[in-house]
Design a protein around this motif. Structure first.
Motif, PDB file in Angstrom:
ATOM      1  N   VAL A 137      25.413  25.605 -33.511  1.00 11.80           N
ATOM      2  CA  VAL A 137      24.143  26.001 -32.904  1.00 11.80           C
ATOM      3  C   VAL A 137      23.414  24.794 -32.321  1.00 11.80           C
ATOM      4  N   GLU A 138      22.501  25.068 -31.431  1.00  9.72           N
ATOM      5  CA  GLU A 138      21.686  24.009 -30.836  1.00  9.72           C
ATOM      6  C   GLU A 138      20.718  23.457 -31.883  1.00  9.72           C
ATOM      7  N   ARG A 189      27.343  41.667 -31.682  1.00 10.25           N
ATOM      8  CA  ARG A 189      26.921  40.271 -31.510  1.00 10.25           C
ATOM      9  C   ARG A 189      25.926  39.846 -32.592  1.00 10.25           C
ATOM     10  N   ARG A 192      25.324  35.919 -33.461  1.00 12.80           N
ATOM     11  CA  ARG A 192      24.609  35.255 -32.368  1.00 12.80           C
ATOM     12  C   ARG A 192      23.135  35.661 -32.361  1.00 12.80           C
ATOM     13  N   ARG A 193      22.877  36.936 -32.569  1.00  7.57           N
ATOM     14  CA  ARG A 193      21.495  37.405 -32.542  1.00  7.57           C
ATOM     15  C   ARG A 193      20.701  36.892 -33.743  1.00  7.57           C
ATOM     16  N   PHE A 195      21.076  33.960 -35.220  1.00  7.83           N
ATOM     17  CA  PHE A 195      20.680  32.577 -34.968  1.00  7.83           C
ATOM     18  C   PHE A 195      19.641  32.482 -33.855  1.00  7.83           C
ATOM     19  N   GLU A 196      19.716  33.365 -32.885  1.00  7.90           N
ATOM     20  CA  GLU A 196      18.670  33.397 -31.853  1.00  7.90           C
ATOM     21  C   GLU A 196      17.329  33.738 -32.483  1.00  7.90           C
ATOM     22  N   ALA A 197      17.364  34.615 -33.493  1.00  7.17           N
ATOM     23  CA  ALA A 197      16.123  35.038 -34.146  1.00  7.17           C
ATOM     24  C   ALA A 197      15.435  33.897 -34.883  1.00  7.17           C
ATOM     25  N   GLY A 199      15.698  30.771 -33.755  1.00  8.39           N
ATOM     26  CA  GLY A 199      15.445  29.737 -32.758  1.00  8.39           C
ATOM     27  C   GLY A 199      16.541  28.726 -32.547  1.00  8.39           C
ATOM     28  N   HIS A 200      17.793  29.067 -32.913  1.00 10.01           N
ATOM     29  CA  HIS A 200      18.907  28.137 -32.751  1.00 10.01           C
ATOM     30  C   HIS A 200      20.107  28.866 -32.130  1.00 10.01           C
ATOM     31  N   PRO A 201      20.153  28.976 -30.811  1.00 13.78           N
ATOM     32  CA  PRO A 201      21.235  29.695 -30.130  1.00 13.78           C
ATOM     33  C   PRO A 201      22.610  29.138 -30.459  1.00 13.78           C
ATOM     34  N   THR A 203      26.335  28.016 -29.675  1.00  9.44           N
ATOM     35  CA  THR A 203      27.117  27.487 -28.557  1.00  9.44           C
ATOM     36  C   THR A 203      28.610  27.695 -28.764  1.00  9.44           C
TER      37      THR A 203
END
Length: 250
Positions: A137-138, A189, A192-193, A195-197, A199-201, A203
């Motif tokens: 993740v970012e 997904r 992925r969702r 980690f997006e939740a 704040g860390h998309p 990669t």
């Protein structure tokens, strides 16, 4: 006597859901009579069962572990002619189908089989079979954010069940981190969702374990047969998850 869709799935015709569609469409016959009721039963040992006029045969059960590369579609066919996972199974004589799915951009462990019963158990929502991923993740999420994953995070389709999440690798400069995360759901997904939740998309996403079966050192794009012990481990994982859910609900 067994349900017709179960017989078809066990014979490697298609997934159980697809077999139900074939029955409903009137494409299945038993002893030359069209059967379109999903509750219909037959005896695979004595009845002549055919799909589109072609008798089915009981195929040897195969259980395959595949290291899916990124950019490959989790399907047996693709109308657009894109690369699918079964393109890597050319030498496999029996037809096999993916157990569940991995997204186009996700790589790693994928199971394929012609055992409709086991595939159904492993993918049914009530059997919370554990699946472990390595998510790069970012930036580096703080421990408090991993705790959110562990408790469950809110997505647009509801709260997730608690996950297991821990650091696997951290960039010294803080540009990225790789997190080991284990989930017991199968939403679209989902990892992925999640980690997006926080704040860390993501990669890069790689599945490394399914129902206690590890990907290990199997090279990308390669596959191997599961051992008898591994097949039993999958069955035990599904049975254990089912019992655990029953205990929780009581």
């Amino acid at each position: 006597m067994e349900r017709l869709q179960k017989i078809l799935a066990n014979a490697g015709v298609a997934s159980r859901r697809k077999c139900e569609e074939l029955i409903a469409a009137g494409k299945v016959t038993v002893n030359d009579k069209v059967v379109s009721e999903l509750g219909a039963k037959a005896d695979p040992a004595s009845d002549v069962i055919a799909v589109n006029g072609k008798p089915i045969k009981q195929e040897k059960k195969l259980y395959i572990l595949f290291n899916k590369p990124k950019g490959v579609i989790t399907s047996a066919t693709d109308p657009k002619g894109r690369t699918v996972v079964t393109d890597f199974m050319r030498e496999v004589k029996e037809r096999v189908y993916p157990v569940g799915r991995l997204d186009y951009d996700t790589e790693g462990l994928l199971l394929l089989t012609n055992d409709g019963d086991l595939a159904h158990i492993l993918t049914h929502p009530k059997h919370h079979v554990p699946k472990t991923y390595l998510a790069t993740v970012e930036r580096v999420p703080h421990g408090s954010k991993l705790e959110k994953l562990q408790k469950g995070v809110k997505l647009d389709d509801g709260m997730t069940a608690p996950a297991e999440a821990e650091y696997h690798d951290i960039d010294p400069e803080g540009k990225y981190a790789t997190i080991s995360i284990t989930i017991r759901e199968g939403r679209n997904r989902q990892v992925r969702r999640m980690f997006e939740a926080i704040g860390h998309p993501v990669t890069r996403l790689k599945r490394v374990s399914f129902g206690g079966i590890a990907l290990g050192s199997l090279q990308r794009g390669k596959h191997r047969s599961l051992t008898a012990e591994e097949i039993q481990k999958l069955r035990d994982a599904a049975d254990g998850a089912s019992r655990e859910e029953t205990n929780i609900s009581e």
